[in-house]
Design an enzyme around this catalytic site. Structure first.
Site, mmCIF file in Angstrom:
data_model
loop_
_atom_site.group_PDB
_atom_site.id
_atom_site.type_symbol
_atom_site.label_atom_id
_atom_site.label_comp_id
_atom_site.label_asym_id
_atom_site.label_seq_id
_atom_site.Cartn_x
_atom_site.Cartn_y
_atom_site.Cartn_z
ATOM 1 N N GLU A 13 0.823 -1.215 0.000
ATOM 2 C CA GLU A 13 0.000 0.000 0.000
ATOM 3 C C GLU A 13 0.856 1.263 0.000
ATOM 4 O OE1 GLU A 13 -2.858 -0.652 -0.618
ATOM 5 O OE2 GLU A 13 -3.494 -2.504 0.344
ATOM 6 N N ARG A 26 5.236 8.663 -6.949
ATOM 7 C CA ARG A 26 4.161 8.526 -7.927
ATOM 8 C C ARG A 26 3.812 9.847 -8.612
ATOM 9 N NH1 ARG A 26 -1.964 6.186 -7.239
ATOM 10 N NH2 ARG A 26 -2.129 7.434 -5.346
ATOM 11 N N GLY A 30 -13.630 4.262 -17.890
ATOM 12 C CA GLY A 30 -15.067 4.548 -17.852
ATOM 13 C C GLY A 30 -15.691 4.775 -19.223
ATOM 14 N N ASP A 47 -2.175 -0.930 -9.683
ATOM 15 C CA ASP A 47 -2.413 -2.346 -9.370
ATOM 16 C C ASP A 47 -2.482 -3.088 -10.687
ATOM 17 O OD1 ASP A 47 -2.568 -2.359 -6.592
ATOM 18 O OD2 ASP A 47 -4.659 -1.721 -6.596
ATOM 19 N N TRP A 70 -0.613 5.056 -0.184
ATOM 20 C CA TRP A 70 -1.449 5.451 -1.314
ATOM 21 C C TRP A 70 -2.911 5.126 -1.041
ATOM 22 C CZ3 TRP A 70 -0.550 2.355 -6.540
ATOM 23 C CH2 TRP A 70 -0.875 1.020 -6.368
ATOM 24 N N ASP A 77 -4.708 -7.065 3.957
ATOM 25 C CA ASP A 77 -5.945 -7.271 3.202
ATOM 26 C C ASP A 77 -7.175 -7.332 4.092
ATOM 27 O OD1 ASP A 77 -4.698 -7.960 0.459
ATOM 28 O OD2 ASP A 77 -3.605 -9.145 1.905
#
Lengths: 227, 527
Positions: free
Chosen positions: B187, B239, B256, B351, B404, B465
């Site tokens: 993460e 990032r 989208g 991811d 993140w 998780d």
């Protein structure tokens, strides 16, 4: 409802309406003027009287690997742990031994304290600021402190008040909150491959792949050293 | 050359392994990711390599994922799963009510068949597919901390952090036969001081979110567009917020587009129960099959108002978006170059499962992107290690504590819904440290097995998780049960160990179920 379910319910910090509704369902006498903590206490006292039964797992858990019995509610470890959530929030939980629990219960007036100990070696008295919250041990096992300053060091304690005196019983780990703003520092430090020292000052940069037209560095003497 | 682009794909799934059941709902997470993301991406890499296109990607494969990829029983279950999907496609072809449905059913049958063949061609070992491209130099494989534990919430327990890092490196080495140069911190969870532990385990670099540099102890001269060095000599990549926004954003991001496949409309939910029953969960719970006939059409439309998916249109969209993304990167790099008078480095981490699983056409998007990028002279895609070779000076900074996750700090993994986890995690960790130190020189093989298994249970509790799932409110019951299961197993084993009354049958049973890291040595937890 089982004893554990009731504690779990309280642990989720339900709203006063939810708490009152549950208390009524349990047949407890809820008064209209009661505050949230008072309703919590009512439920907690009721739960404490229930037997600690070994229970079967909920039906929905059948699919899982094996039957999951409840895991311990407490380890009696006498620990108080402080964790950063974000620059302005820290989380505190405590896990008390029976002895400490009894000591605190007997004393009453239980409080948790949060000390801002940024840049100091904390001796129990020299914190920059102290935040304090009263705790009902019967219903509360953790606490979230809003903290005004980010990038600061905090330590927590649990204890009780005796008049104006605070008697601490357990002290937490040191917890640093994250920074949430750019640094005011204008210092720059640079690592230069092949050099043993750290270069302090305005950037000395030279890409490995040379680019036409790029400006030379003001530190030409250093550039001259480099191959 | 005026700038560099570094794509980073983080591949992770929690360790879900239930050999005691023929079929287990949550094992489908792994199957879906393999079918929709990992194999399509490997196929994409194969095509690019075949055409001599230098695509450069840094890919983290987390230890739980590596373990699952290597597990025989999961490999067998995967074969069964895909075979069943092909069988379902055959039925769909027969039962198709429209021409579009029939064509799509054929498309899926073809696709699943290719996936199955590809999987078999790798001898069911996906890690070999990744290794091949890493040896060719197109992808750089890196590791992650052992069970994807969220390290900022472990910082008060240095032994726990050290073990997560050390075992993460070892897990990678066990599979690939060479050490990882870098680590993806679960993460992007970072706190000042963590770099020292990374250094101890000979890791050269890691990744942080943008604000880790923005709020660092000193101002980053080149914003997030140049790796920095931490005081302990490890490099941190930060990032690029623009790339994330362009690709990730729920409202404006590429995935989208109305022509792309609609993720949420799946025949697992649409078909008559008796018909679909053999292909969903044996409990009767409806689940995704991966056969989806509709396109997004319009985000305002309800699921039953969607139009049929058109593969050609979707691929056209992917190509348009790849060109648009490339264009945006070139403009960005030009702008930054002018601003800095230095070549910038644009780091775009995602991811892995975004590409293929969530965004069905994501692998094609990447393929088009790299094909077009290969024609450009002003921007060069590079892996993380290659970027580090391009510069010979780096600003020294201590990045700020960050992640993140939503909000940028720790609240996803610590909030009113999941804070109850930490009393257990911390207590077990302290107990493990105590026992591992006390019994450092244990010679009894059975006792060693117990201590090793206790460590496995603890590591599985530490997996971030569970806290994440509880926060996002998706498979909460499973996550809660997993925590309780591992805590209980740890405590059972500890009790047996301390009372010298070890139930070997029980031990063997859970060794088989929680079978992660067969080479583990509990002494990693000793002082």
């Amino acid at each position: 409802m089982r004893r554990q379910d009731l504690f779990d319910f309280l642990h989720r910090n339900p709203s006063i309406q939810e708490a009152k509704a549950l208390a009524k369902k349990l047949g407890l006498k809820v008064k209209k003027m009661m505050k949230k903590q008072e309703v919590y206490k009512l439920i907690s006292e009721y739960a404490s009287k229930l037997p600690e039964e070994a229970t079967s797992p909920p039906a929905s858990a059948k699919r899982t690997v094996q039957e999951i019995n409840e895991i311990p509610f407490s380890y009696g470890s006498d620990k108080i742990v402080l964790l950063p959530v974000n620059p302005h929030l820290v989380y505190l939980y405590w896990d008390l031994s029976a002895e400490t629990f009894e000591k605190l219960s007997k004393a009453g007036n239980v409080v948790v304290r949060l000390y801002d100990v940024t840049f100091i070696i904390f001796d129990g008295k020299n914190a920059h600021r102290i935040f304090e919250a009263g705790i009902d041990l019967g219903v509360c096992r953790n606490y979230y402190f809003h903290v005004p300053m980010s990038n600061a060091d905090y330590i927590a304690e649990i204890g009780y008040k005796n008049g104006y005196d605070f008697i601490p019983l357990l002290r937490s780990n040191l917890c640093k909150t994250p920074s949430d703003s750019p640094s005011p520092s204008n210092r720059q430090r640079w690592y230069i491959r092949g050099k043993k020292y750290v270069f302090v000052g305005e950037a000395f940069l030279k890409p490995v792949e040379h680019i036409g037209g790029s400006r030379g560095s003001s530190f030409s003497n250093l550039a001259g050293d480099r191959k | 050359m005026i700038g560099y682009f570094s794509l980073v794909l983080h591949s992770h799934l929690p360790y879900v392994h239930h050999p005691e059941h023929d079929s287990f709902l949550e094992e489908r997470w792994f199957f879906e990711a393999v079918i929709e993301s990992y194999i399509p991406l490997l196929m994409t890499f194969d095509r690019l390599a075949r055409d001599g296109i230098s695509f450069k990607v840094t890919i983290s494969l987390t230890p739980p994922l590596l373990e699952m990829m290597k597990t025989k029983s999961l490999q067998e279950k995967f074969l069964t799963h895909v075979t069943q999907l092909i069988e379902l496609c055959d039925k769909e072809i027969v039962h198709a009510r429209t021409l579009e449905e029939k064509e799509l059913a054929l498309f899926y049958k073809n696709r699943f068949t290719q996936v199955l063949e590809y999987y078999k061609s790798l001898n069911c070992d996906l890690t070999s597919g990744f290794k091949k491209h890493s040896l060719d130099g197109n992808i750089e494989l890196i590791t992650c901390n052992a069970t994807h534990g969220f390290l900022p919430l472990m910082q008060h327990q240095p032994v726990a952090v050290n073990s997560q890092i050390k075992l993460g490196v070892r897990a990678f080495q066990e599979v690939f036969g060479f050490p990882p140069k870098g680590m993806w911190l679960a993460e992007c969870g970072y706190y000042p001081g963590l770099d020292e532990i990374l250094k101890r385990h000979e890791l050269r670099f890691f990744f942080v979110d943008s604000h880790a540099l923005w709020y660092a102890d000193e101002k980053p001269k080149y914003d997030v567009y140049r790796p920095v060095m931490t005081p302990s000599g490890v490099f941190a990549f930060s990032r690029d917020p623009e790339s994330s926004e362009q690709v990730w954003s729920a409202s404006t991001g590429y995935p989208g587009d109305y022509r792309y496949r609609e993720f949420y409309r799946d025949i697992g939910f649409d078909r008559d129960f008796d018909y679909i029953k053999p292909y969903i969960d044996p409990s009767g719970a409806r689940v995704n099959t991966g056969i989806k006939y509709y396109k997004i059409t319009s985000k305002e439309l309800p699921l039953d108002g969607k139009s049929f998916y058109n593969r050609d249109d979707a691929l056209t969209a992917a190509k348009e978006h790849a060109l648009d993304f490339l264009d945006k990167k070139l403009t960005q790099i030009q702008r930054l170059y002018e601003l800095f008078d230095q070549p910038p480095v644009v780091v775009a981490p995602f991811d892995t499962e975004l590409f293929g699983h969530w965004w069905f056409e994501g692998p094609e998007f990447l393929e088009y992107f790299f094909r077009e990028a290969a024609k450009v002279r002003s921007m060069k895609p590079l892996t993380a290690s290659e970027v580090l070779e391009k510069f010979d000076s780096f600003q020294i900074l201590t990045p700020a504590a960050s992640s993140w996750g939503n909000g940028g700090y720790n609240e996803t993994w610590l909030n009113g819904r999941n804070d109850w986890i930490y009393i257990h995690m911390n207590e077990l960790s302290d107990r493990m440290e105590k026992l591992a130190s006390e019994f450092k020189d244990e010679h009894d093989l059975l006792k060693i097995r117990v201590l090793n298994q206790m460590l496995r249970e603890l590591l599985l509790v530490q997996s971030s998780d569970w806290a994440f799932i509880i926060t996002t409110n998706t498979s909460v019951e499973y996550a809660v049960n997993r925590i309780k299961t591992h805590v209980k197993r740890f405590l059972d084993l500890e009790r047996q160990f301390l009372s010298n009354n070890i139930d070997e049958e029980y031990l063997s049973q859970i060794e088989q179920m929680d079978a992660i890291f067969p080479w583990i040595d509990y002494r990693v937890y000793s002082r």
